[in-house]
Design an enzyme around this catalytic site. Structure first.
Site, PDB file in Angstrom:
ATOM      1  N   LYS C  97      61.484  23.126  34.176  1.00  0.00           N
ATOM      2  CA  LYS C  97      60.416  23.249  35.172  1.00  0.00           C
ATOM      3  C   LYS C  97      59.393  22.184  34.849  1.00  0.00           C
ATOM      4  O   LYS C  97      58.719  22.239  33.815  1.00  0.00           O
ATOM      5  CB  LYS C  97      59.765  24.640  35.124  1.00  0.00           C
ATOM      6  CG  LYS C  97      58.565  24.729  36.058  1.00  0.00           C
ATOM      7  CD  LYS C  97      57.868  26.070  36.078  1.00  0.00           C
ATOM      8  CE  LYS C  97      56.553  25.928  36.849  1.00  0.00           C
ATOM      9  NZ  LYS C  97      55.784  27.175  36.889  1.00  0.00           N
ATOM     10  N   GLY C 185      50.182  30.945  42.921  1.00  0.00           N
ATOM     11  CA  GLY C 185      49.263  31.410  43.946  1.00  0.00           C
ATOM     12  C   GLY C 185      49.496  32.839  44.407  1.00  0.00           C
ATOM     13  O   GLY C 185      48.608  33.469  44.968  1.00  0.00           O
ATOM     14  N   ALA C 206      53.943  34.438  37.739  1.00  0.00           N
ATOM     15  CA  ALA C 206      53.643  34.935  36.396  1.00  0.00           C
ATOM     16  C   ALA C 206      52.421  35.849  36.451  1.00  0.00           C
ATOM     17  O   ALA C 206      52.552  37.077  36.405  1.00  0.00           O
ATOM     18  CB  ALA C 206      53.425  33.775  35.422  1.00  0.00           C
TER      19      ALA C 206
END
Lengths: 256, 66, 256, 66, 256, 256, 66, 66
Positions: C97, C185, C206
């Site tokens: 990532k 978000g 997360a």
């Protein structure tokens, strides 16, 4: 189940209530009920049609769901009261979804006739579930009248516009003494989840499922969404922040 | 005699009961309510409630809706 | 499963990807992974801490989830590339990532450094999952660079503001050749459902779970929400209408 | 000799290998990568890669994040 | 004027900048400039058309407005730089609205080419007004490059979708060292007012006026809206409250 | 003036109506009236306070504005009717802003008492301007009762939340036979412009101006915003588009 | 000789200057820039810049836009 | 005699008129309405309307509001 949904003294296994209108056939209703796991569904009261085969009762029986008749189409308190009495006689239930609409174009409830009908039906021993607008004052008055739930709209029936006024729904939830069931306006799954996150106790929807391209799949979507929204409400969401907050540690970084 | 049933004038046996009338309309009378001249006739009175003609009768059941 | 989620040639059983940062303890991570049914989770790369007991690996092993290391905290392409190499060496995966942020206050990606890092990592054989802003052009460029997915933000990391710009996400989804994973978000379940309804292939989050008041329950909420949103996308929602449409029959009404 | 490990100067045996150095830091060397002076040292070279002093070594693992 | 708008060292009398594209004729441009009271307007650079009568210069001269040429249609930094040089030579101004778009469908800026073009134009002595997306990081980088303003979009050109992401505009304004000019996406007057309330220094718009049913009247609307939004920003709006607050005295009520 | 605002048979020069409550002093009211160019302002009816110096009448006289007394604080139709009679006697006007609120926390109107009061006041010869919620059905009923305008809220009084439910305001405007005046909820200039763009005939606001940090400047902002929104409504905005549309010519580009 | 002007091949006087060429295209040469083979020719050089044939010339002005 | 004026008991001259009462409260009686025991007393009757004691009187004017 550690989070039962109790309304009018009954515990319902699902917080999703299915309106059966708009489905292309009884077979579609059947599959929607399976996919949604609903334990309550609405029906309308209409003249016997000698030409039809099959009956909504067969479907309802097969699923063991409770039935919530409505007074859809009524424009006055008087019509609604009689329709409720018809439903009680026909269906042997004193639960009634009270709809008293002002016109055919908006299908919005008429607050004055609605209150009047609610008061009379409560006096007649009905368990009244009023379809109402999102006015917190009207919701309060309906509760004072003795309704067992209040069912504010998110947006007008069949529009799929979602929840037009979150603030009003929050105000209604904030002071409600009876279950709040979001009724009308839901267009898609996230709308249903949002309703639950705002604190509604359940969601009632018809068109969003029955008129979806794939009603069965949308029924499953709505079941998951209502469950998701309820869990999120109980789980306590993070606050909204203007600035970012890292989700990876900001210390112990390698010096590269 | 003439009775208006669900908006249509019908010729029915003079002195017919609500029960007979319903039986003529539908073979599966579950989930049905009958309104005669604006008043709901309880199922328990269907046999005994005789029509005299010129009544307006509504025979109502549940359908998909809501 | 008739709707597999395939990314970088692998089929993942869940469309919910869990970021493990922000959880109060490994035990919380453990319960989140159970409740979310995630099959992929992120980790950050940091200096060994000799004082800690337990390891994220124990938790990951127990759940059999695939791991997606990130380059969180990197500010330049060079740092990110080295961090990716560290992750590949340590974790024996070429999935990365890619985060290259511009500053600590917004944690927004730096488009220039991000593109540069993506190009270098693709050349080094990595399967690159770039965390990007919601610019459709940058998303397109990242795909042209050879990234295996694009991961646009809904809003800045940790803000819980949901999806600030639906239009951009729709534009990205509309032309994407690789999976679109909504990253950052998300604040609550309806946000995650919405992401899927807009056409995203998966959601990565997360803080929304790890920092919720009840992380385990919020993990279950998110799993249900992602599922709901995906089903709704596939089911085909009703169109939005300005005027109402009845969901009960308008004919065969009783004359009362 | 002095080697900087994760930002701290440490006195280690002259000629120590990366392998020894990692072993000193952690007993469970799974999921660890080592960077010496900015270059990742593959695990297969840990035994053979000897330090000569003054290197900057980063010993990195996975933690909760993201 | 106690609130001057200064950009690139010049004081402009109006915070509304008019894009002249899309107007049905030069006469319409003429009336728009009158109604808008603009002191700056954009033009595009195109091949001389020997078949046309009248010239945009006549209109511009008549109003005494400053001209801001653009690089509309350019897809690479190289094209944009040459177009800027053409504009400077033709119009004797070193002001340039820098547009480097990625494609014809979204007309969104290409961040990499845009930055490259901006850097080269600044080096060539231009006063660069870059049309950019709403990414706060790209806006920051453009400022670091030496641009005299940043011109983030509210939504893609010509869409009339308003300001899709208020949060990003607020982030850009919050750290800007040069004027922020909201460019693109404005659909109606309230959008323009909102842009100013968010802290933008000016608004640039074309289609919203030139393609309105009554361009002249819409020009007047936009002039008033920009003025209104600017005043409101300076006046300091009331905070948003969840609960109501009476605006009539709650004491000294008559006992009735 | 080619766009007169006519209500109750009177032509008002301004579509902005000022509520005078919340202003720190009569001097502030004075400056607000100057800056707003309002031609109508509200007052409340309260017990004479022998301790005060100056009078709202001096200010009103100085500006030559018409006065619209309200029934703020009334909770029943009876109280409201008496208060209206008091106002008529004291102020020699049969115009009355009818407020019948349900509680102090939301200050929302009670629909039943409101309708009752409206009917009685119309019968008593008053020109009734009812403050109502945004329910299109209640608005319709108030018109049928004979009110000379309807004044739906955008959001609860003093909240500054703007227009919570645009759809309802559009429905009200779409069928209104009398002027629609947006009353309550306005927070800033763009809210007022939006109200007019939705088709409202005027805006009534108090707190947004009187409690702003700089009331005088905000009054000027609101005047400009109402004007802007009205012009935009009349000018006919561009439609919203999903895809971009160039505002510079796409032909005759130089080959560079 | 042949010169490509704004995308069209044109036959112009051998040795024609940029100035002549512009004059042929438009009588009001205000607000015009000329690009010859990708390079802008400053107005001050229009008279002295002679064409030799086969150039690609762009004669550009401002139009409504933006 | 005692009259309740705006919520406070006051001792006023026996037989006082509404007019007198208002004059005592305020020197500028513009924009004032008077309610005696729940009924508005028109200004034209202020002089002739005599109080007899124990009335509840409200003297109301316009203030900032709305």
């Amino acid at each position: 189940m550690d989070d039962p949904f109790v309304v009018a003294g009954q515990t319902l296994a699902s917080r999703l209530i299915i309106g059966t209108g708009g489905a292309a056939s009884l077979d579609v209703v059947d599959r929607i009920l399976t996919a949604s796991h609903a334990s309550l569904c609405t029906v309308a009261m209409r003249r016997v049609d000698t030409g039809t085969t099959g009956s909504i009762f067969d479907v309802i029986d097969r699923h063991g769901v409770r039935v919530l008749p409505n007074t859809a189409g009524c424009r006055t308190a008087a019509e609604a009261v009689t329709t409720a009495q018809i439903a009680r006689e026909a269906l042997e239930t004193d639960w009634i979804k009270l709809e008293v609409i002002a016109d055919e174009r908006t299908l919005l409830p008429d607050p004055v006739e609605l209150l009047e009908a609610a008061a009379r039906l409560v006096a007649l021993g009905f368990q009244v579930f009023p379809y109402t607008n999102d006015d917190p004052v009207l919701a309060r008055r309906l509760q004072q009248t003795g309704c067992v739930a209040v069912m504010p709209l998110g947006a007008p029936i069949g529009t799929g516009l979602g929840i037009a006024n979150r603030h009003n729904i929050e105000l209604i939830v904030g002071e409600a003494q009876v279950p709040v069931i979001l009724d009308a306006g839901i267009g898609t799954a996230s709308d249903a989840a949002l309703a639950m996150e705002l604190g509604c106790d359940a969601v009632l929807l018809a068109s969003a499922v029955t008129r979806a391209q794939d009603p069965e799949r949308m029924a499953a979507a709505m079941a998951a969404a209502v469950h998701a929204g309820r869990l999120a409400r109980l789980a306590g969401r993070i606050p909204r922040r203007h600035h970012a907050q890292a989700s990876s540690p900001t210390d112990r970084m390698a010096a590269l | 005699m003439i009775v208006t049933i669900n908006g249509e004038d019908r010729d029915v046996r003079a002195g017919a009961s609500v029960d007979e009338l319903v039986a003529e309309l539908t073979s599966a009378p579950r989930g049905i309510a009958v309104v005669v001249d604006g008043t709901v006739v309880p199922r328990s009175e269907w046999c005994s409630h005789m029509l005299t003609g010129r009544e307006s009768v509504e025979v109502i059941t549940a359908v998909q809706g809501g």
